[in-house]
Design a protein around this motif. Structure first.
Motif, mmCIF file in Angstrom:
data_model
loop_
_atom_site.group_PDB
_atom_site.id
_atom_site.type_symbol
_atom_site.label_atom_id
_atom_site.label_comp_id
_atom_site.label_asym_id
_atom_site.label_seq_id
_atom_site.Cartn_x
_atom_site.Cartn_y
_atom_site.Cartn_z
ATOM 1 N N ILE A 41 0.833 -1.210 0.000
ATOM 2 C CA ILE A 41 0.000 0.000 0.000
ATOM 3 C C ILE A 41 0.865 1.257 0.000
ATOM 4 C CG2 ILE A 41 -1.667 1.346 1.359
ATOM 5 C CD1 ILE A 41 -2.766 -1.447 2.312
ATOM 6 N N GLU A 42 1.899 1.272 0.821
ATOM 7 C CA GLU A 42 2.772 2.449 0.910
ATOM 8 C C GLU A 42 3.490 2.716 -0.409
ATOM 9 O OE1 GLU A 42 3.311 4.767 3.442
ATOM 10 O OE2 GLU A 42 1.481 3.813 4.151
ATOM 11 N N TYR A 43 4.130 1.693 -0.967
ATOM 12 C CA TYR A 43 4.854 1.877 -2.229
ATOM 13 C C TYR A 43 3.897 2.251 -3.363
ATOM 14 C CZ TYR A 43 9.288 0.061 -0.392
ATOM 15 O OH TYR A 43 10.453 -0.116 0.303
ATOM 16 N N ARG A 44 2.710 1.631 -3.392
ATOM 17 C CA ARG A 44 1.733 1.940 -4.436
ATOM 18 C C ARG A 44 1.292 3.399 -4.350
ATOM 19 N NH1 ARG A 44 -3.414 -0.221 -3.157
ATOM 20 N NH2 ARG A 44 -3.667 1.880 -2.417
ATOM 21 N N ASP A 45 1.015 3.868 -3.162
ATOM 22 C CA ASP A 45 0.581 5.261 -2.999
ATOM 23 C C ASP A 45 1.659 6.245 -3.441
ATOM 24 O OD1 ASP A 45 -1.818 4.324 -2.044
ATOM 25 O OD2 ASP A 45 -1.411 4.796 0.069
ATOM 26 N N ILE A 46 2.908 5.955 -3.122
ATOM 27 C CA ILE A 46 4.011 6.818 -3.552
ATOM 28 C C ILE A 46 4.141 6.773 -5.072
ATOM 29 C CG2 ILE A 46 6.511 7.184 -3.448
ATOM 30 C CD1 ILE A 46 6.360 5.982 -0.560
ATOM 31 N N ALA A 47 3.984 5.579 -5.654
ATOM 32 C CA ALA A 47 4.083 5.427 -7.109
ATOM 33 C C ALA A 47 2.965 6.185 -7.821
ATOM 34 C CB ALA A 47 4.050 3.951 -7.494
ATOM 35 N N ILE A 48 1.770 6.146 -7.279
ATOM 36 C CA ILE A 48 0.641 6.874 -7.884
ATOM 37 C C ILE A 48 0.930 8.370 -7.884
ATOM 38 C CG2 ILE A 48 -1.776 7.541 -7.527
ATOM 39 C CD1 ILE A 48 -2.265 4.609 -6.623
ATOM 40 N N THR A 49 1.437 8.878 -6.781
ATOM 41 C CA THR A 49 1.790 10.299 -6.696
ATOM 42 C C THR A 49 2.871 10.643 -7.716
ATOM 43 O OG1 THR A 49 1.217 10.331 -4.350
ATOM 44 C CG2 THR A 49 2.629 12.108 -5.161
ATOM 45 N N LYS A 50 3.899 9.803 -7.820
ATOM 46 C CA LYS A 50 4.989 10.019 -8.760
ATOM 47 C C LYS A 50 4.469 9.966 -10.204
ATOM 48 C CE LYS A 50 9.019 10.303 -8.450
ATOM 49 N NZ LYS A 50 9.773 11.571 -8.484
ATOM 50 N N ALA A 51 3.560 9.044 -10.486
ATOM 51 C CA ALA A 51 3.038 8.871 -11.849
ATOM 52 C C ALA A 51 2.212 10.079 -12.306
ATOM 53 C CB ALA A 51 2.190 7.606 -11.935
ATOM 54 N N GLN A 52 1.676 10.824 -11.382
ATOM 55 C CA GLN A 52 0.845 11.972 -11.731
ATOM 56 C C GLN A 52 1.662 13.182 -12.175
ATOM 57 O OE1 GLN A 52 -1.559 12.445 -8.224
ATOM 58 N NE2 GLN A 52 -2.966 10.827 -8.835
ATOM 59 N N GLU A 53 2.983 13.097 -12.090
ATOM 60 C CA GLU A 53 3.841 14.208 -12.484
ATOM 61 C C GLU A 53 3.873 14.417 -13.999
ATOM 62 O OE1 GLU A 53 7.738 13.623 -10.845
ATOM 63 O OE2 GLU A 53 7.019 13.721 -8.784
ATOM 64 N N PHE A 54 3.618 13.343 -14.767
ATOM 65 C CA PHE A 54 3.700 13.418 -16.218
ATOM 66 C C PHE A 54 2.506 12.727 -16.859
ATOM 67 C CE2 PHE A 54 8.159 13.768 -14.982
ATOM 68 C CZ PHE A 54 8.602 14.797 -15.789
ATOM 69 N N ASN A 55 2.293 13.032 -18.134
ATOM 70 C CA ASN A 55 1.369 12.269 -18.960
ATOM 71 C C ASN A 55 2.189 11.169 -19.616
ATOM 72 O OD1 ASN A 55 -0.907 13.875 -18.463
ATOM 73 N ND2 ASN A 55 -0.234 15.347 -20.003
ATOM 74 N N TRP A 56 1.733 9.951 -19.530
ATOM 75 C CA TRP A 56 2.488 8.803 -20.020
ATOM 76 C C TRP A 56 1.874 8.284 -21.313
ATOM 77 C CZ3 TRP A 56 6.792 8.534 -17.323
ATOM 78 C CH2 TRP A 56 6.787 9.012 -16.010
ATOM 79 N N ASN A 57 2.677 8.189 -22.361
ATOM 80 C CA ASN A 57 2.191 7.614 -23.604
ATOM 81 C C ASN A 57 2.506 6.113 -23.617
ATOM 82 O OD1 ASN A 57 4.907 7.252 -24.525
ATOM 83 N ND2 ASN A 57 4.932 9.352 -25.293
ATOM 84 N N GLN A 58 2.057 5.430 -24.651
ATOM 85 C CA GLN A 58 2.233 3.982 -24.724
ATOM 86 C C GLN A 58 3.715 3.582 -24.754
ATOM 87 O OE1 GLN A 58 -0.593 2.336 -24.246
ATOM 88 N NE2 GLN A 58 0.694 0.555 -23.937
ATOM 89 N N GLU A 59 4.534 4.378 -25.403
ATOM 90 C CA GLU A 59 5.974 4.103 -25.457
ATOM 91 C C GLU A 59 6.600 4.181 -24.059
ATOM 92 O OE1 GLU A 59 9.937 6.212 -27.293
ATOM 93 O OE2 GLU A 59 8.105 6.299 -28.487
#
Length: 104
Positions: A41-59
């Protein structure tokens, strides 16, 4: 922080989530399951926050998946050599974790 370094950072977090998910299923120490679930849960929550910094394309997602799987193989066999699991399961868990973390 640039997108390249964010990919590396996000990859580490995804690998940590995946390793802990694998350990929950295949641990030799059942008394550790509660702690492992908390770590997921802790690592997932940190990863979700980190992932929101950018828009991610399929590549980007494909690169994250490849890097995560390679890093997971290295880390889990180095840190947990006594845990046996099918490698196909690791691929599924990585894919699920990426889908959970990067909502696109």
């Amino acid at each position: 922080m640039g997108k390249k370094s964010s990919i590396e950072s996000l990859t580490k977090l995804i690998v940590n989530v995946a390793i802990h998910k694998i350990l929950v299923k295949h641990t030799n120490k059942p008394e550790s399951i509660g702690y492992l679930e908390y770590e997921i849960i802790e690592y997932r929550d940190i990863a979700i926050t980190k992932a929101q910094e950018f828009n991610w394309n399929q590549e980007d997602i494909s690169k994250i998946k490849t890097l995560s799987l390679n890093k997971l193989k290295k880390e889990i066999f180095k840190r947990y050599p006594d845990v046996n699991f099918p490698i196909g399961e690791a691929e599924e868990i990585i894919a699920e974790t990426i889908d959970d973390v990067i909502k696109y």
